[in-house]
Structure formats: structure tokens, C-alpha cells
Design a protein around this motif. Structure first.
Motif, PDB file in Angstrom:
ATOM      1  N   GLN A  25     -52.440  -0.245  10.193  1.00 15.43           N
ATOM      2  CA  GLN A  25     -52.603   0.559   9.033  1.00 15.43           C
ATOM      3  C   GLN A  25     -54.132   0.696   8.615  1.00 15.43           C
ATOM      4  O   GLN A  25     -54.460   1.417   7.794  1.00 15.43           O
ATOM      5  CB  GLN A  25     -51.644   0.414   8.279  1.00 15.43           C
ATOM      6  N   LEU A  26     -54.867  -0.347   8.864  1.00 13.04           N
ATOM      7  CA  LEU A  26     -56.214  -0.443   8.431  1.00 13.04           C
ATOM      8  C   LEU A  26     -57.472  -0.339   9.386  1.00 13.04           C
ATOM      9  O   LEU A  26     -58.418   0.137   9.316  1.00 13.04           O
ATOM     10  CB  LEU A  26     -56.321  -2.161   7.618  1.00 13.04           C
ATOM     11  N   PHE A  27     -57.299  -1.134  10.648  1.00  6.96           N
ATOM     12  CA  PHE A  27     -58.103  -1.143  11.405  1.00  6.96           C
ATOM     13  C   PHE A  27     -57.543  -1.079  12.884  1.00  6.96           C
ATOM     14  O   PHE A  27     -57.794  -1.483  13.927  1.00  6.96           O
ATOM     15  CB  PHE A  27     -58.864  -2.705  11.596  1.00  6.96           C
ATOM     16  N   PRO A  28     -56.811   0.165  13.286  1.00  7.01           N
ATOM     17  CA  PRO A  28     -56.272   0.562  14.275  1.00  7.01           C
ATOM     18  C   PRO A  28     -57.441   0.760  15.443  1.00  7.01           C
ATOM     19  O   PRO A  28     -58.517   1.370  15.072  1.00  7.01           O
ATOM     20  CB  PRO A  28     -55.483   1.739  14.293  1.00  7.01           C
ATOM     21  N   ARG A  29     -57.295   0.459  16.688  1.00 10.14           N
ATOM     22  CA  ARG A  29     -58.149   0.440  17.776  1.00 10.14           C
ATOM     23  C   ARG A  29     -59.608  -0.005  17.575  1.00 10.14           C
ATOM     24  O   ARG A  29     -60.452   0.184  18.669  1.00 10.14           O
ATOM     25  CB  ARG A  29     -58.290   2.157  17.907  1.00 10.14           C
ATOM     26  N   GLY A  30     -59.506  -1.083  16.855  1.00  7.52           N
ATOM     27  CA  GLY A  30     -60.631  -1.974  16.747  1.00  7.52           C
ATOM     28  C   GLY A  30     -60.670  -2.539  18.149  1.00  7.52           C
ATOM     29  O   GLY A  30     -59.672  -2.837  18.711  1.00  7.52           O
ATOM     30  N   LEU A  31     -61.723  -3.070  18.484  1.00 10.10           N
ATOM     31  CA  LEU A  31     -61.804  -3.711  19.999  1.00 10.10           C
ATOM     32  C   LEU A  31     -60.875  -4.894  20.183  1.00 10.10           C
ATOM     33  O   LEU A  31     -60.081  -5.376  21.132  1.00 10.10           O
ATOM     34  CB  LEU A  31     -63.355  -4.143  20.228  1.00 10.10           C
ATOM     35  N   HIS A  66     -63.900   1.867  16.033  1.00 13.40           N
ATOM     36  CA  HIS A  66     -64.803   0.779  16.588  1.00 13.40           C
ATOM     37  C   HIS A  66     -65.979   0.164  15.457  1.00 13.40           C
ATOM     38  O   HIS A  66     -66.012  -0.927  15.340  1.00 13.40           O
ATOM     39  CB  HIS A  66     -65.511   0.945  17.848  1.00 13.40           C
ATOM     40  N   MET A  67     -66.643   1.434  15.000  1.00  9.96           N
ATOM     41  CA  MET A  67     -67.520   0.946  14.011  1.00  9.96           C
ATOM     42  C   MET A  67     -66.985   0.357  12.597  1.00  9.96           C
ATOM     43  O   MET A  67     -67.620  -0.341  12.365  1.00  9.96           O
ATOM     44  CB  MET A  67     -68.305   2.494  13.567  1.00  9.96           C
ATOM     45  N   ILE A  68     -65.957   0.785  12.219  1.00  8.24           N
ATOM     46  CA  ILE A  68     -65.411   0.319  10.827  1.00  8.24           C
ATOM     47  C   ILE A  68     -65.019  -1.015  11.332  1.00  8.24           C
ATOM     48  O   ILE A  68     -65.322  -1.874  10.312  1.00  8.24           O
ATOM     49  CB  ILE A  68     -63.931   1.407  10.608  1.00  8.24           C
ATOM     50  N   PHE A  69     -64.173  -1.180  12.267  1.00 10.99           N
ATOM     51  CA  PHE A  69     -63.960  -2.749  12.643  1.00 10.99           C
ATOM     52  C   PHE A  69     -65.252  -3.543  12.900  1.00 10.99           C
ATOM     53  O   PHE A  69     -65.359  -4.657  12.258  1.00 10.99           O
ATOM     54  CB  PHE A  69     -63.112  -2.797  13.808  1.00 10.99           C
TER      55      PHE A  69
END
Length: 458
Positions: free
Chosen positions: A101-107, A261-264
């Protein structure tokens, strides 16, 4: 030792539970009704794992944060899970219940071919030429801020947290943060705090509610910025590199994926480096003899107080790197790593079925006396090439390992080396006699009182 995986079987999505009794053959305990061992784990994760290991051994089941899992301990477990030779484990399904719910699709949350393709596209931002650009920005930004600390007694954690956010904006975004700066910082703080919220639905007035609201703000901000970078045709900063990154077929990465990706990566650069720098400063304050050794090395390489540490000279400050590695051993920024088994496997004499949540603990293996004599002692000489060669490769894993080894680890080394060059050539880091900050272990370690230190001119 692990056996070869059994024949593949369909696996369920992480939100679905194991059948009742599926893990009953594995020793362990479920804890209290509903909450399980969540509160014990949050209060003292190392103490909790030590108690459980003493009682059940290096493989045990646990229930926390609303799900059952099996925890595996030791360097061999780290190698099995992180190297993942047979593609047994899903990082996406392991981190999903915590971060989806917070960092989906981060690497870190991608698996196999999708992970490989996105990692290749994003790696352009960490090539030598962009890294040289970041190094210059880090030197100038850190120097100006550190000079303001001259003779000051301050709480280091909030000071370095603000500095790392400003540096991330400069190096990653290529522009200083405007009026959104405080809101961006709050959004990241709320999202990280929500990752260990006991209530997992984004209800009003809950940690998860605040975290999801923070994500919504960052989605809007970074979507606008991605479109601006593409219209401008790119740039030297990391965000512009990501915004114009292409897959092997030449296609641009979709905007929503760039944003995720940038958020993560901003979170990782903001929070994990803040934690790592704080632990290193704390340990150097406790061990002034090591401050002197690092100061002498950094002065010899840079040529004087407060001078830049050039990109070409990063490899010359070996003692500084070893001290940083030792601080990462003692206080790793990511204390535990979750996965989910995609197929049945065996470890430590137990069959662990497909669909099981599996956890390993860098923090635990970093204190294992089999690999680290006097593990509580701060001793950077553990990281000479000769000592490293004697140890199990997976006895030290602060950046993970295998295909999911942290993409930004060289940026982290660079930022901390530049920070130490700017601090230790100017100041002694001093603490009050007997001072010992209490560390909050999860989700990312931080000193609860902010870490009070004094920067005394040399």
C-alpha cells in the motif's frame, strides 16, 4: 543444508492464508490471539529472535503482523534465500503485506524477469559519469551544511535526516526542494512508519491512513515532475535519468513505474542513509581512537580541512570504508528481510511448504560469534581483505544479496565517505560521559532521542 526444490506447484497470492496446520510440524509459537508476537517483535526484535532460537533452534514458525511465517537463521539461510539459485522465493510476495500500500513496484518488490529488466533500465543512473556528477553535488552540499555545525551541540539524527533529504533533492531531482520540502519529508516519514503499523487498513487516524495519504501526495508530485523531465529531454540528475530510461526494446518505462521507482529510491536514500550515518557517527563518538585514524586518512587523501573528496579518490579511504561496514554490521539499516516460498523446499531438516512466508535476519547473523569474535565490539579491522576472505560470504548482508543486492549501495558508500571527509577533517565528534542512546530497531533503526553530539573543532 537445503535440498533441491520439489516439483513446482501453483502458489497463492500473499494475501491468502496457509491451510490450518500447514506449519504445525515446525517448532515455534503463535503468541497472543489476533496480534500474535507482533508487539514482542517490535519491542525487541533481536531479543525476541534470541529467545526463540534458544528455545526452538535456527528454524521456527512465528505469527506477527497478521500472518504466519517461518524464520531461518544463519549465513547458510541467508545464502539460500538471497542467492536463490533455484528461484524458490518471491520478494514481491514477501514484502507485499508490509509495503504494497506504500511502495508498490519499487525495485525491491519485483521478481525475476520484471526485476531484471527494470534494474537494467535504472542502472544507467549509477554509471560512472552520473556518479561523478553526484559526487560533486554531495561535496558542495555536505560541506556547506557541516560548516554550520562548528562548535555546535545538536541532535544528529534530525540534522542528518534533513541534510540527506536536501542532498537527495539535489543529486536525484537536480533542483532544490521548494515549498513542498516539508510535505515531502512528512510523506516519507509517515510511509515508513506505516510499514509496521499494527492496523493494516488505511483507516483515519491510523499509521496506515497517514502513510497512504503520504503516498498519494508523492504520486502527484513525482508524476508532474516525470512529465516535466521527459518534456525537457533528460538531464544529469538521477530523476531525469530514470524518466528517460528505456527497456531493451528501446521503449520508455511507463510514467507510473518511473514514479514508483523514484519514490522507493528516494525513501532508501533518505531513510537508510540517515540511519547508517547516525550509527557510524555514534560508534565513532564512542571510539575516538578510530576518529583519529579516519581523520588522518581523510586529511592525507583530501589535502586539508573541509576539502572535497574527489570521485577518483573514493577507493583510497579504505579505513573509512571499513569503519562504515562495521557500523552496518552492528546496526544494519534493514534488520530483517521477508520472502515467500513459491515451491516446497527443505532447510534445517524441515519441509517448508509452498506459500509460506519466510524471513531471514541480517541483524542476527551479524552478531553470530561463529563469524564475528566478540560480536558486540566495534572493530573495523574485521573488514580487511584477509579477514573478509575467511568468512562466509553471506555472514554480512546489510545491502541484501543476489539479484536483489541494493542498486544504490555504491551511492551510499560515496555519500557516507564524503560526509566523513567533511566532518572528521574539521571536528572531533564528542558525547557526554556515559551517554548511550536507545535505538528503535524497526522499521529502520534510529536513536529515539535524536543522538546528541558535539562537533568540536580540531
Amino acid at each position: 543444508m537445503a535440498t533441491m526444490p520439489q516439483q513446482a506447484s501453483p502458489y497463492t497470492h500473499w494475501s491468502q492464508s496457509q491451510p490450518p496446520g500447514a506449519l504445525d510440524h515446525i517448532p515455534g509459537e503463535n503468541g497472543l490471539p489476533i496480534v500474535g508476537n507482533t508487539f514482542s517483535l517490535l519491542a525487541d526484535p533481536i531479543g525476541f529472535s534470541n529467545r526463540m532460537r534458544a528455545r526452538y533452534g535456527n528454524v521456527f514458525r512465528n505469527r506477527a503482523f497478521g500472518r504466519n511465517s517461518v524464520l531461518l537463521f544463519g549465513a547458510e539461510a541467508n545464502e539460500l534465500v538471497l542467492f536463490d539459485r533455484d528461484k524458490l522465493f518471491s520478494s514481491e510476495q514477501g514484502w507485499g503485506p508490509v509495503l504494497d500500500q506504500l511502495f508498490p513496484r519499487g525495485l525491491m518488490l519485483l521478481d525475476f524477469d520484471h526485476h531484471r529488466a527494470d534494474r537494467r533500465a535504472l542502472s544507467i543512473a549509477f554509471k560512472p559519469e552520473p556518479m561523478r556528477h553526484y559526487c560533486g553535488a554531495l561535496n558542495s552540499g555536505i560541506s556547506a551544511r557541516v560548516e554550520q555545525w562548528r562548535g555546535q551541540r545538536l541532535k544528529f539524527y534530525p540534522a542528518i535526516k534533513q541534510l540527506t533529504l536536501d542532498l537527495a533533492a539535489d543529486s536525484f531531482l537536480g533542483v532544490p526542494l521548494g515549498p513542498e520540502a516539508d510535505a515531502i519529508n512528512k510523506a516519507f516519514v509517515d510511509m515508513v512508519a506505516a510499514s509496521i503499523g499494527v492496523v493494516r487498513k488505511p483507516l483515519p487516524f491510523t499509521a496506515m491512513g497517514r502513510g497512504v495519504a503520504g503516498r498519494k501526495f508523492l504520486l502527484e508530485y513525482f508524476t508532474r515532475e516525470t512529465e516535466k523531465r521527459r518534456a525537457a529531454g533528460g538531464g544529469q540528475d538521477m530523476f531525469s535519468q530514470f524518466a528517460t530510461a528505456t527497456h531493451e526494446d528501446g521503449s520508455l518505462m511507463p510514467v507510473d513505474e518511473v514514479v514508483d521507482h523514484m519514490i522507493f529510491l528516494m525513501m532508501a536514500a533518505h531513510d537508510t542513509i540517515t540511519s547508517s550515518a547516525s550509527s557510524l557517527v555514534w560508534l565513532l563518538a564512542k571510539h575516538p581512537e578510530w576518529q583519529d585514524r579516519l581523520s588522518a586518512e581523510l586529511l592525507a587523501v583530501t589535502g586539508g580541512e573541509g576539502r572535497p573528496l574527489a570521485y577518483e579518490d573514493l577507493g583510497k579511504v579504505s579505513l573509512t570504508e571499513m569503519a562504515f561496514k562495521e557500523s552496518l554490521r552492528l546496526i544494519p539499516p534493514v534488520p530483517s528481510l521477508p520472502r515467500r516460498a513459491l515451491r516446497d523446499f527443505e532447510f534445517g531438516g524441515y519441509r517448508i511448504p509452498a506459500g509460506t512466508g519466510v524471513g531471514i535476519s541480517p541483524a542476527d547473523v551479524h552478531m553470530d560469534p561463529r563469524h564475528w569474535p566478540e560480536p558486540e565490539k566495534f572493530d573495523p579491522m574485521r573488514f580487511t581483505p584477509e579477514e573478509v576472505a575467511k568468512r562466509h560470504k553471506y555472514a554480512w548482508v546489510p545491502f541484501g544479496g543476489g539479484a536483489h543486492m541494493c542498486l544504490g549501495l555504491h551511492f551510499a558508500y560515496m555519500q557516507v565517505k564524503v560526509l566523513m571527509a567533511q566532518i572528521l577533517t574539521r571536528y572531533r565528534i564528542e558525547i557526554a560521559p556515559g551517554y548511550e542512546p536507545r535505538w528503535q530497531a524497526w522499521p529502520i533503526p534510529k536513536p529515539r532521542d535524536g543522538l546528541t553530539v558535539t562537533f568540536t573543532p580540531r
